[in-house]
Motif scaffolding. Structure first.
Motif, PDB file in Angstrom:
ATOM      1  N   GLY A   1      29.502  90.712  13.144  1.00 43.26           N
ATOM      2  CA  GLY A   1      29.167  89.652  14.090  1.00 43.26           C
ATOM      3  C   GLY A   1      28.674  88.391  13.430  1.00 43.26           C
ATOM      4  N   LEU A   2      29.301  88.027  12.280  1.00 43.31           N
ATOM      5  CA  LEU A   2      28.829  86.869  11.521  1.00 43.31           C
ATOM      6  C   LEU A   2      29.739  85.659  11.650  1.00 43.31           C
ATOM      7  CD1 LEU A   2      27.794  88.694   8.220  1.00 43.31           C
ATOM      8  CD2 LEU A   2      26.355  88.086  10.163  1.00 43.31           C
ATOM      9  N   GLY A   3      30.764  85.726  12.476  1.00 44.05           N
ATOM     10  CA  GLY A   3      31.620  84.570  12.673  1.00 44.05           C
ATOM     11  C   GLY A   3      32.794  84.543  11.722  1.00 44.05           C
ATOM     12  N   GLY A   4      33.388  83.335  11.526  1.00 41.04           N
ATOM     13  CA  GLY A   4      34.636  83.192  10.777  1.00 41.04           C
ATOM     14  C   GLY A   4      34.455  83.237   9.274  1.00 41.04           C
ATOM     15  N   THR A   5      35.603  83.206   8.608  1.00 42.74           N
ATOM     16  CA  THR A   5      35.631  83.314   7.151  1.00 42.74           C
ATOM     17  C   THR A   5      35.284  81.983   6.498  1.00 42.74           C
ATOM     18  OG1 THR A   5      37.328  84.997   7.284  1.00 42.74           O
ATOM     19  CG2 THR A   5      37.109  83.856   5.178  1.00 42.74           C
ATOM     20  N   GLN A   6      34.541  82.063   5.404  1.00 44.12           N
ATOM     21  CA  GLN A   6      34.353  80.937   4.496  1.00 44.12           C
ATOM     22  C   GLN A   6      34.787  81.397   3.122  1.00 44.12           C
ATOM     23  OE1 GLN A   6      30.249  79.860   4.683  1.00 44.12           O
ATOM     24  NE2 GLN A   6      30.332  79.176   6.802  1.00 44.12           N
ATOM     25  N   THR A   7      35.405  80.506   2.379  1.00 51.84           N
ATOM     26  CA  THR A   7      35.873  80.897   1.055  1.00 51.84           C
ATOM     27  C   THR A   7      34.845  80.640  -0.025  1.00 51.84           C
ATOM     28  OG1 THR A   7      36.926  78.745   0.726  1.00 51.84           O
ATOM     29  CG2 THR A   7      38.274  80.506   1.670  1.00 51.84           C
ATOM     30  N   GLY A   8      33.765  79.952   0.299  1.00 46.54           N
ATOM     31  CA  GLY A   8      32.710  79.757  -0.687  1.00 46.54           C
ATOM     32  C   GLY A   8      33.104  78.713  -1.713  1.00 46.54           C
ATOM     33  N   PRO A   9      32.251  78.510  -2.713  1.00 46.82           N
ATOM     34  CA  PRO A   9      32.506  77.481  -3.715  1.00 46.82           C
ATOM     35  C   PRO A   9      33.699  77.825  -4.579  1.00 46.82           C
ATOM     36  CG  PRO A   9      30.636  78.854  -4.347  1.00 46.82           C
ATOM     37  CD  PRO A   9      31.000  79.241  -2.955  1.00 46.82           C
ATOM     38  N   ALA A  10      34.358  76.809  -5.099  1.00 44.89           N
ATOM     39  CA  ALA A  10      35.521  77.019  -5.966  1.00 44.89           C
ATOM     40  C   ALA A  10      35.087  77.645  -7.275  1.00 44.89           C
ATOM     41  CB  ALA A  10      36.219  75.696  -6.230  1.00 44.89           C
TER      42      ALA A  10
ATOM     43  N   THR B   1      44.939  75.753 -13.435  1.00 40.02           N
ATOM     44  CA  THR B   1      44.067  75.728 -12.270  1.00 40.02           C
ATOM     45  C   THR B   1      43.501  74.327 -12.064  1.00 40.02           C
ATOM     46  OG1 THR B   1      42.136  76.305 -13.583  1.00 40.02           O
ATOM     47  CG2 THR B   1      43.405  78.113 -12.647  1.00 40.02           C
ATOM     48  N   THR B   2      43.027  74.074 -10.875  1.00 39.26           N
ATOM     49  CA  THR B   2      42.366  72.817 -10.559  1.00 39.26           C
ATOM     50  C   THR B   2      41.010  73.112  -9.973  1.00 39.26           C
ATOM     51  OG1 THR B   2      43.205  72.729  -8.292  1.00 39.26           O
ATOM     52  CG2 THR B   2      44.634  71.829 -10.012  1.00 39.26           C
ATOM     53  N   GLU B   3      40.162  72.086  -9.966  1.00 36.71           N
ATOM     54  CA  GLU B   3      38.806  72.281  -9.454  1.00 36.71           C
ATOM     55  C   GLU B   3      38.795  72.635  -7.978  1.00 36.71           C
ATOM     56  OE1 GLU B   3      35.935  72.407 -11.109  1.00 36.71           O
ATOM     57  OE2 GLU B   3      37.154  72.285 -12.908  1.00 36.71           O
ATOM     58  N   SER B   4      39.889  72.255  -7.243  1.00 37.05           N
ATOM     59  CA  SER B   4      39.904  72.510  -5.806  1.00 37.05           C
ATOM     60  C   SER B   4      40.283  73.943  -5.464  1.00 37.05           C
ATOM     61  CB  SER B   4      40.884  71.547  -5.115  1.00 37.05           C
ATOM     62  OG  SER B   4      42.201  71.772  -5.590  1.00 37.05           O
ATOM     63  N   GLU B   5      40.763  74.705  -6.443  1.00 33.91           N
ATOM     64  CA  GLU B   5      41.170  76.070  -6.161  1.00 33.91           C
ATOM     65  C   GLU B   5      39.958  76.945  -5.889  1.00 33.91           C
ATOM     66  OE1 GLU B   5      45.354  76.908  -8.426  1.00 33.91           O
ATOM     67  OE2 GLU B   5      43.526  76.953  -9.625  1.00 33.91           O
ATOM     68  N   SER B   6      40.135  77.882  -4.972  1.00 30.16           N
ATOM     69  CA  SER B   6      39.035  78.776  -4.617  1.00 30.16           C
ATOM     70  C   SER B   6      38.772  79.774  -5.729  1.00 30.16           C
ATOM     71  CB  SER B   6      39.390  79.534  -3.333  1.00 30.16           C
ATOM     72  OG  SER B   6      40.450  80.438  -3.583  1.00 30.16           O
ATOM     73  N   PHE B   7      37.582  80.372  -5.698  1.00 29.69           N
ATOM     74  CA  PHE B   7      37.271  81.423  -6.663  1.00 29.69           C
ATOM     75  C   PHE B   7      38.263  82.584  -6.560  1.00 29.69           C
ATOM     76  CE2 PHE B   7      35.398  85.567  -7.474  1.00 29.69           C
ATOM     77  CZ  PHE B   7      35.037  85.442  -8.806  1.00 29.69           C
ATOM     78  N   PRO B   8      38.615  83.079  -5.355  1.00 26.97           N
ATOM     79  CA  PRO B   8      39.581  84.180  -5.307  1.00 26.97           C
ATOM     80  C   PRO B   8      40.902  83.848  -5.992  1.00 26.97           C
ATOM     81  CG  PRO B   8      38.485  83.985  -3.204  1.00 26.97           C
ATOM     82  CD  PRO B   8      38.068  82.789  -4.014  1.00 26.97           C
ATOM     83  N   ARG B   9      41.398  82.610  -5.825  1.00 27.31           N
ATOM     84  CA  ARG B   9      42.646  82.234  -6.467  1.00 27.31           C
ATOM     85  C   ARG B   9      42.488  82.222  -7.987  1.00 27.31           C
ATOM     86  NH1 ARG B   9      48.073  81.885  -5.894  1.00 27.31           N
ATOM     87  NH2 ARG B   9      47.707  81.360  -3.709  1.00 27.31           N
ATOM     88  N   ARG B  10      41.418  81.637  -8.486  1.00 23.36           N
ATOM     89  CA  ARG B  10      41.204  81.562  -9.931  1.00 23.36           C
ATOM     90  C   ARG B  10      40.923  82.947 -10.512  1.00 23.36           C
ATOM     91  NH1 ARG B  10      36.510  78.724 -10.292  1.00 23.36           N
ATOM     92  NH2 ARG B  10      36.747  78.394 -12.541  1.00 23.36           N
ATOM     93  N   HIS B  11      40.191  83.755  -9.768  1.00 23.73           N
ATOM     94  CA  HIS B  11      39.892  85.121 -10.199  1.00 23.73           C
ATOM     95  C   HIS B  11      41.180  85.917 -10.350  1.00 23.73           C
ATOM     96  CE1 HIS B  11      38.445  89.336  -9.425  1.00 23.73           C
ATOM     97  NE2 HIS B  11      37.480  88.945 -10.230  1.00 23.73           N
ATOM     98  N   ALA B  12      42.106  85.733  -9.411  1.00 22.82           N
ATOM     99  CA  ALA B  12      43.377  86.446  -9.468  1.00 22.82           C
ATOM    100  C   ALA B  12      44.264  85.900 -10.581  1.00 22.82           C
ATOM    101  CB  ALA B  12      44.087  86.348  -8.119  1.00 22.82           C
ATOM    102  N   ARG B  13      44.362  84.578 -10.675  1.00 19.78           N
ATOM    103  CA  ARG B  13      45.272  83.963 -11.638  1.00 19.78           C
ATOM    104  C   ARG B  13      44.856  84.256 -13.080  1.00 19.78           C
ATOM    105  NH1 ARG B  13      47.073  77.918 -10.519  1.00 19.78           N
ATOM    106  NH2 ARG B  13      48.065  79.075  -8.822  1.00 19.78           N
ATOM    107  N   THR B  14      43.574  84.399 -13.307  1.00 21.64           N
ATOM    108  CA  THR B  14      43.076  84.642 -14.669  1.00 21.64           C
ATOM    109  C   THR B  14      42.869  86.127 -14.945  1.00 21.64           C
ATOM    110  OG1 THR B  14      40.776  84.456 -13.937  1.00 21.64           O
ATOM    111  CG2 THR B  14      41.866  82.429 -14.676  1.00 21.64           C
TER     112      THR B  14
END
Length: 713
Positions: free
Chosen positions: A704-713, A2-15
């Protein structure tokens, strides 16, 4: 990697939810000299190796490396092994389970359908030439033989690889020896189907005939060239598999163990130790009566040691029944409104403790896990501790607030401790109460710390966890996301860091996240769990509503923007929330829901609702849908996203398809997200990652909260 730029969902899934690389499945040698365990090489490595820790020096070494044993070849699993792993929710690879002899000198395990053994002292691992594919190999207590299942037959082979032979073979289609039937593995917590005698000369072997069980077909619509897979699924009110038990000798003899199988068809537990005769726990189909039976190994006859009855249902517990070294029956029982430990006929605990499992029984004490009971002086929301119990009293072994478990042999204990303020779990090896070693973890740091408050909500003091965005300051009202499981055997409010990572990630998308364990969930009292009998839907849903409204007086919750998400029972609860309480809930993510309760299995559903033919109105009232279509619900139509794996053989996709059809017939807008090739688990990395992102997008659109944000990595 993993890298620091990866999102939490990606790291959560990969691990795999940050579980890869963490040590697990501990065994302590009787002489206390070593501890065996499984662990993969890193936080992203799925392949577990078998390790041994020397308790005198604290050094670790590999006893069996799956990559070396397979010569780098790709691991291949049989359909039977895939099904076994699905029942146990096993998402790892490599060596995912092992068994040892009485001295913990020899370990056996299956790898890619082949049988392997490893010397835990010598460190030598080898393959034994046997028919395959091999399932659940187990050494005899004396280490001279290994028993295993292959193609429905129970076989045995010498530990030197010689003398392989069948002790019991299927007489026809649908019959297996030495395997647990579906409901035993899925619902009873009994994944095994054979047990060695202490003298290593015989085994108790379950013979399962599932020909009476109705056949269902699981297909992959994304691959129309593949034939559907047939499964034997015992839906509520339909026939179960027929389970019998036999004594099988290494000399080829076989003797049936006899009990009233018509009255007590469920073989729930088997225990065979040197402290007494083989011990069985058998249950009636309605799970309101059960017998503890001792087996006469000379005749196969059984005698009753103890009987339990309950007007609601009888729960099954890990580690019991068993014999104490002095030959007394050890069990967990619901007595006087409390869940107590009993040795012989005497309860050794009271209302202060809610006993959950027996870990070890010695001459001096019984090691258990327990939560604070209704009679405890101070509530310990979400905590589970390890205790030593004997006739002189109760002593807590674990100290810091958190969720603890242990494995013990002699004076050596492996204590596994997860706490709210520390990622993962710390594993300490104790000798006489003093730490002599720490088992290393290679699990990745999530890089995310839950901002969680444990509290109780409403007049019934519903256990709750509330998570706020990491950067939230002040009293500005936040949209709310309820993130429950909310049902039997699924405690979500636990005092452990990693249990709340996904909820915190959702909170960091701009939500106040509420996790509530209402009535029906474990860990509080027998009455709390059993309150849902015949009324699961109404009670489970009402407790979510009550917790939400109570917490709004303490936290900045915007009750005009409330969503709910859940999987399995949680998905069922989310669907109920959107349909039956649109006055409270404004959107729902409905994951793998059980919508027609007649399509779920016998042992689970009949425990809570009885038989469908005897109580059709109870099933109709508790199902999200019925034969007439959607359950009538007044009020506005709330958006729902329905998510389901098409390969799910536990909660089959028919549940979601029937819900979607009923919603369409009622003119209710909804979204359906089919997951091709996915079972009740979502182990595929891209699926698990994008599923979180799509849920956030749906929830924000719906509120009604607008678009998606992936949040902190």
């Amino acid at each position: 990697m993993t890298t620091e730029s990866e999102s939490f969902p990606r790291r959560h899934a990969r691990t795999q939810r940050f579980t890869l690389g963490a040590p697990r499945s501990f065994t302590v040698a009787p002489d206390g000299s070593r501890v065996a365990f499984l662990r993969s090489g890193s936080g992203t490595d799925r392949a577990n190796s078998l390790w041994v820790l020397d308790t005198a020096t604290g050094t670790e070494r590999v006893a069996a490396d799956p990559r070396a044993l397979l010569g780098g070849a790709e691991e291949r699993l049989s359909p039977e092994e895939r099904a076994r792993r699905e029942r146990s929710r096993e998402g790892g690879a490599g060596i995912v389970g092992y068994a040892v002899d009485a001295a913990a000198e020899l370990a056996s395990f299956a790898l890619s359908g082949r049988l392997f053994t490893a010397g835990l002292r010598s460190g030598e691992a080898r393959a034994l030439r046997t028919p395959g594919p091999v399932i659940d190999p187990r050494p005899a207590p004396d280490g001279r033989h290994v028993a295993y299942v292959a193609r429905g037959a129970l076989r045995v082979v010498g530990a030197d690889g010689e003398g392989d032979r069948a002790l019991a073979e299927p007489e026809g289609e649908g019959v297996t020896w030495g395997l647990a039937e579906f409901v035993a593995a899925e619902e009873m917590g009994r994944p095994r189907g054979f047990w060695w005698a202490p003298d290593s000369e015989r085994l108790l072997v379950a013979r399962v005939d599932d020909t009476p069980v109705r056949r269902w077909w699981i297909s992959d619509p994304a691959d129309p060239g593949s034939a559907p897979r047939q499964v034997a699924y015992p839906a509520a009110g339909t026939p179960n598999a027929e389970v019998r038990l036999f004594l099988a000798g290494l000399d080829g003899t076989r003797l049936e163990v006899l009990w009233d199988r018509a009255r007590y068809p469920y073989l729930a537990r088997v225990h065979w130790s040197a402290a007494g005769a083989p011990l069985l726990l058998v249950q009636a189909r309605d799970q309101r009566s059960q017998l503890f039976l001792a087996v006469d190994t000379g005749t196969g006859a059984t005698r009753m040691v103890h009987a339990d009855e309950d007007p609601i249902w009888l729960e099954l517990f890990p580690g019991v029944p068993c014999w104490s070294p002095s030959g007394r029956l050890v069990r967990i029982a619901d007595e006087g409104g409390a869940r107590v430990l009993a040795v012989g006929e005497r309860p050794l605990t009271g209302a202060q403790l809610h006993v959950r499992a027996v870990l070890d029984v010695s001459d001096d004490d019984v090691l258990v896990t327990a939560s604070a009971g209704e009679g405890a002086a101070v509530p310990e929301t979400g905590e589970v501790h390890v205790y030593r119990v004997n006739e002189l009293g109760v002593e807590r072994v674990s100290e810091e607030p958190g969720v603890h478990s242990a494995v013990r042999s002699g004076d050596v204990t492996v204590l596994v401790s997860a706490t709210p303020d520390r990622p993962g779990a710390r594993v300490r090896v104790l000798r006489g109460g003093r730490t002599v070693a720490v088992v290393a973890s290679h699990a990745e740091n999530p890089g995310l710390s839950p901002r969680v408050t444990f509290t109780e909500g409403g007049a019934r003091r519903i256990p709750c966890a509330v998570l706020m965005p990491s950067d939230h300051r002040g009293d500005a009202l936040l949209p709310v996301l309820l993130d429950p499981y909310g049902g039997p055997h699924g405690q979500r409010v636990v005092a452990a860091h990693n249990a709340h990572l996904t909820s915190q990630w959702f909170a960091d998308q701009g939500f106040a996240v509420v996790v509530a364990d209402g009535r029906g969930t474990p860990g509080r009292s027998p009455a709390w769990e059993k309150a849902i009998r015949d009324d699961v839907a109404a009670i489970a849903l009402q407790d979510q509503v009550d917790a939400l409204r109570a917490l709004a007086g303490e936290f900045p919750l915007d009750l005009d923007r409330v969503a709910i998400r859940g999987w399995s029972f949680g998905g069922y609860l989310a669907a109920l929330a959107a349909l039956r309480r649109p006055d409270v809930f404004h959107a729902a993510v409905v994951g793998a829901p059980v919508t027609d309760l007649r399509l779920y299995d016998t042992h689970y559903e009949e425990r809570y609702l009885g038989l469908p033919d005897a109580q059709p109105e109870v099933y109709r009232r508790n199902s999200v849908i019925d034969d007439a279509g959607l359950v009538d619900a007044a009020g506005p139509h709330r958006p729902m996203m329905i998510v389901h794996g098409l390969a799910d053989d536990n909660v089959v996709v028919a549940h979601s398809l029937r819900l979607s059809s009923a919603l369409l017939a009622a003119g209710r807008p909804h979204e359906v997200l089919p997951l091709s090739g996915v079972t009740h688990m979502t182990p595929q990395e891209s699926v698990a990652e994008n599923l979180l992102l799509l849920q956030v997008d749906f929830l924000k659109r719906s509120l009604g909260l607008g678009g998606t944000q992936t949040g902190p990595a």
